[in-house]
Motif scaffolding. Structure first.
Motif, PDB file in Angstrom:
ATOM      1  N   PRO A 164      41.314  41.717  36.379  1.00 33.44           N
ATOM      2  CA  PRO A 164      41.915  41.249  37.635  1.00 33.44           C
ATOM      3  C   PRO A 164      42.951  42.196  38.213  1.00 33.44           C
ATOM      4  CG  PRO A 164      42.613  39.899  35.760  1.00 33.44           C
ATOM      5  CD  PRO A 164      41.485  40.735  35.286  1.00 33.44           C
ATOM      6  N   ASP A 165      43.662  42.950  37.384  1.00 30.72           N
ATOM      7  CA  ASP A 165      44.626  43.918  37.915  1.00 30.72           C
ATOM      8  C   ASP A 165      43.918  44.995  38.737  1.00 30.72           C
ATOM      9  OD1 ASP A 165      46.829  42.661  36.799  1.00 30.72           O
ATOM     10  OD2 ASP A 165      46.688  43.793  34.928  1.00 30.72           O
ATOM     11  N   VAL A 166      42.749  45.407  38.276  1.00 30.36           N
ATOM     12  CA  VAL A 166      41.976  46.425  39.004  1.00 30.36           C
ATOM     13  C   VAL A 166      41.436  45.852  40.313  1.00 30.36           C
ATOM     14  CG1 VAL A 166      39.919  47.891  38.944  1.00 30.36           C
ATOM     15  CG2 VAL A 166      41.374  47.696  36.916  1.00 30.36           C
ATOM     16  N   THR A 167      40.834  44.680  40.253  1.00 28.16           N
ATOM     17  CA  THR A 167      40.240  44.117  41.465  1.00 28.16           C
ATOM     18  C   THR A 167      41.310  43.724  42.490  1.00 28.16           C
ATOM     19  OG1 THR A 167      40.088  41.964  40.359  1.00 28.16           O
ATOM     20  CG2 THR A 167      38.131  43.353  40.323  1.00 28.16           C
ATOM     21  N   ARG A 168      42.483  43.259  42.013  1.00 30.16           N
ATOM     22  CA  ARG A 168      43.571  42.944  42.950  1.00 30.16           C
ATOM     23  C   ARG A 168      44.063  44.199  43.653  1.00 30.16           C
ATOM     24  NH1 ARG A 168      45.457  38.937  39.366  1.00 30.16           N
ATOM     25  NH2 ARG A 168      46.698  40.488  38.236  1.00 30.16           N
TER      26      ARG A 168
END
Length: 268
Positions: A164-168
């Protein structure tokens, strides 16, 4: 009997990659049988296997060469980065001229894109955003290139980050172009063995004005566990001339431009 001519390092590496593919296809093989098959001495085959084992590409066990599990071989960077190098270089050369100074470029974790890093040198004020540690290391040495590494859950086998850190982070970026590949393509449908990598690819597509898909012939005619869309999400698909015609025709029928590059001829 005259001595055999000494092979170049490139020819030795090609033989080792051929040995690796053979072992992978048979799961395990006797070392003596490999020496016979590749017409080399037992000592030479042991040297080849020692080199491959040191790179964790296979295992040597009591007179046998043993492959790693199929999923590991499909996805781990150490297996992918040494395969189809001529085709990958040709694909990257074909798109290098489409990257303009001052642009923001998204690059996924595919080793297909590794040869592109060298082409970035000399492009001023270029911003590269990637989840691939390997690509970031290669592109970071180019003068005038600013590299943003998308941090998240680090996968040591794949030398890249997901989650999720990457996609955010991608949701807050607007890139000029995304350059991506695929683990498997069947009749224009795209697949990846790991769900979290498919999610990163989807997020990159959503964050870019233009996207190009670079896929060599070895990825076609295959599927993997997770489907994540079709080739019509891309403005063009760049492949090599060994890709089956039925596969390129299926993509063209979607209204997507297909460009075929001959790995034997440098791109203009």
């Amino acid at each position: 009997m005259p001595a055999r001519p000494r092979l170049s390092q490139a020819a030795v590496e090609q033989r080792r990659q051929d040995v690796l593919r053979y072992v992978a296809g048979h799961e395990e093989t006797r070392i003596a049988d490999l020496a016979d098959r590749f017409d080399v001495s037992l000592m030479t085959m042991h040297r080849d296997l020692d080199d491959l084992a040191a790179r964790r590409l296979l295992r040597k066990v009591r007179g046998r060469a043993v492959a790693f599990p199929a999923l590991t071989m499909e996805t781990a960077t150490r297996f992918r980065e040494g395969s189809n190098l001529a085709a990958k270089a040709a694909l990257c050369a074909a798109v290098a001229g489409r990257i303009t100074p001052g642009s923001t470029v998204l690059v996924d974790d595919s080793t297909t894109l590794f040869p592109l890093a060298e082409s970035l040198a000399g492009l001023d004020q270029l911003t590269v955003v990637t989840n691939s540690v390997g690509f970031a290391q290669r592109a970071g040495s180019a003068a005038g290139t600013d590299v943003t590494l998308l941090g998240g859950h680090y996968h040591s086998e794949f030398h890249s980050c997901t989650g999720p850190d990457v996609t955010r982070a991608l949701s807050r970026i607007r890139a000029d172009i995304a350059l991506m590949s695929a683990a498997a393509v069947l009749e224009g449908r795209l697949f990846h063995p790991l769900r979290e990598y498919a999610e990163v690819k989807e997020a990159m597509l959503a964050s870019a004005s233009t996207a190009l898909l670079l896929v060599d012939h070895s990825k076609f005619g295959k599927t993997a566990t997770y489907a994540y869309g079709t080739a019509d999400a891309y403005q063009a698909v760049i492949t090599d001339t060994s890709t089956p015609g039925a596969e390129t025709a299926a993509i063209a029928d979607m209204g997507v431009a297909v460009e075929s590059v001959d790995p034997g001829e440098p791109a203009s």
